[in-house]
Scaffold this active site. Structure first.
Site: not given
Ligand code: NDP
Length: 232
Positions: A9, A141-142
């Site tokens: 988040a 990813y899939a």
């Molecule tokens: P972002 O890259 O903008 O954000 C990803 C978030 O996940 C960040 O807050 C990051 O926080 C957190 N995160 C990643 N790895 C970790 C970790 N190891 N521990 C804790 N937090 C983690 O991606 P989106 O907002 O686009 O994606 C969010 C979700 O939506 C994902 O599951 C993605 O697969 C899904 N999604 C996205 C789409 C798109 O087109 N954008 C379409 C369909 C689904 P931090 O780096 O601070 O840890």
């Protein structure tokens, strides 16, 4: 007051979901690696690496002690890259499964049984169009997102009579940082960033699902950009 826990988040969809749930009146706990441990009015941020079960344990104990069992769990944290099967290393595959799928299991495993014991709660899983369509370059990813769909379906069955509701939200492309490395605007066949949905659009779907009357289970929501040509 209802409590919502949102993983991943710090930005993108997770941040928008957290903000929208806060605006809807919930006490919102945000988890991500880049957040610092802080608390404020109806807010708690926890630094957490969802690939590390010890880090998740620490976060859950803090939540348990200070707020109790969340009413809403949004499993959102995720990573994404495009590589063919041949280019995908075992480390790539494992990192994707650990971040996107294992973490969702660890959170659900820790929280959903407590929701069921209490007779209410809501598990929201952020899937993807890749949880029902296989795109070239998405082996890892899939695998993670189809896995999330499977887990969602099973948890839905197991909790069907408990009062716990479960929703799988499956968006197509959303304009967030997750696309930065792919750079879709420079590549033919990809939805351009201006045509993608916004993180707030996904957040609105989550708020819709969790604010329905208790008698209504919104089991699945699929979202696509209005102008959209699926990649091959
Ligand atoms: P972002 O890259 O903008 O954000 C990803 C978030 O996940 C960040 O807050 C990051 O926080 C957190 N995160 C990643 N790895 C970790 C970790 N190891 N521990 C804790 N937090 C983690 O991606 P989106 O907002 O686009 O994606 C969010 C979700 O939506 C994902 O599951 C993605 O697969 C899904 N999604 C996205 C789409 C798109 O087109 N954008 C379409 C369909 C689904 P931090 O780096 O601070 O840890």
């Amino acid at each position: 007051m209802k409590i919502a826990l949102v993983t991943g988040a710090s930005r993108g969809i997770g941040l928008a979901v957290a903000d929208a749930l806060h605006a809807a009146g919930l006490h919102v706990i945000r988890l991500a690696r880049s957040l610092r441990d802080t608390s404020a009015e109806r807010r708690m941020d926890i630094s957490c690496d969802v690939t590390d079960p010890a880090s998740i344990d620490r976060a859950i104990s803090r939540i348990d002690k200070q707020l109790g069992v969340p009413d809403v769990l949004v499993n959102n944290a995720g990573i994404f890259f495009i590589k063919s099967l041949a280019e995908t290393s075992l480390a790539d595959f494992s990192a994707t499964l650990t971040t996107n799928l294992q973490s969702a299991f660890v959170f659900a495993h820790a929280i959903v049984p407590k929701m069921a014991a209490r007779g209410r709660g809501h598990l929201v899983t952020i899937g993807s169009i890749s949880d029902y369509i296989g795109f070239s370059g998405s082996t890892a990813y899939a695998a993670s997102k189809f896995g999330l769909r499977g887990m969602h379906e099973v948890i839905r069955q197991e909790t069907a009579k408990s009062g716990v509701r479960t929703t799988l939200v499956s968006p197509g492309p959303v304009d967030t940082d997750i696309w930065n490395a792919v750079d879709p605007d420079s590549k033919p066949g990809f939805t351009k960033r201006k045509d993608m949905m916004r993180a707030e659009d996904v957040a609105a779907a989550v708020v819709y699902a969790v604010t329905q009357p208790e008698r209504v289970a919104v089991t699945e929501i699929r979202l696509l950009p209005a102008i959209y040509t699926p990649r091959g």
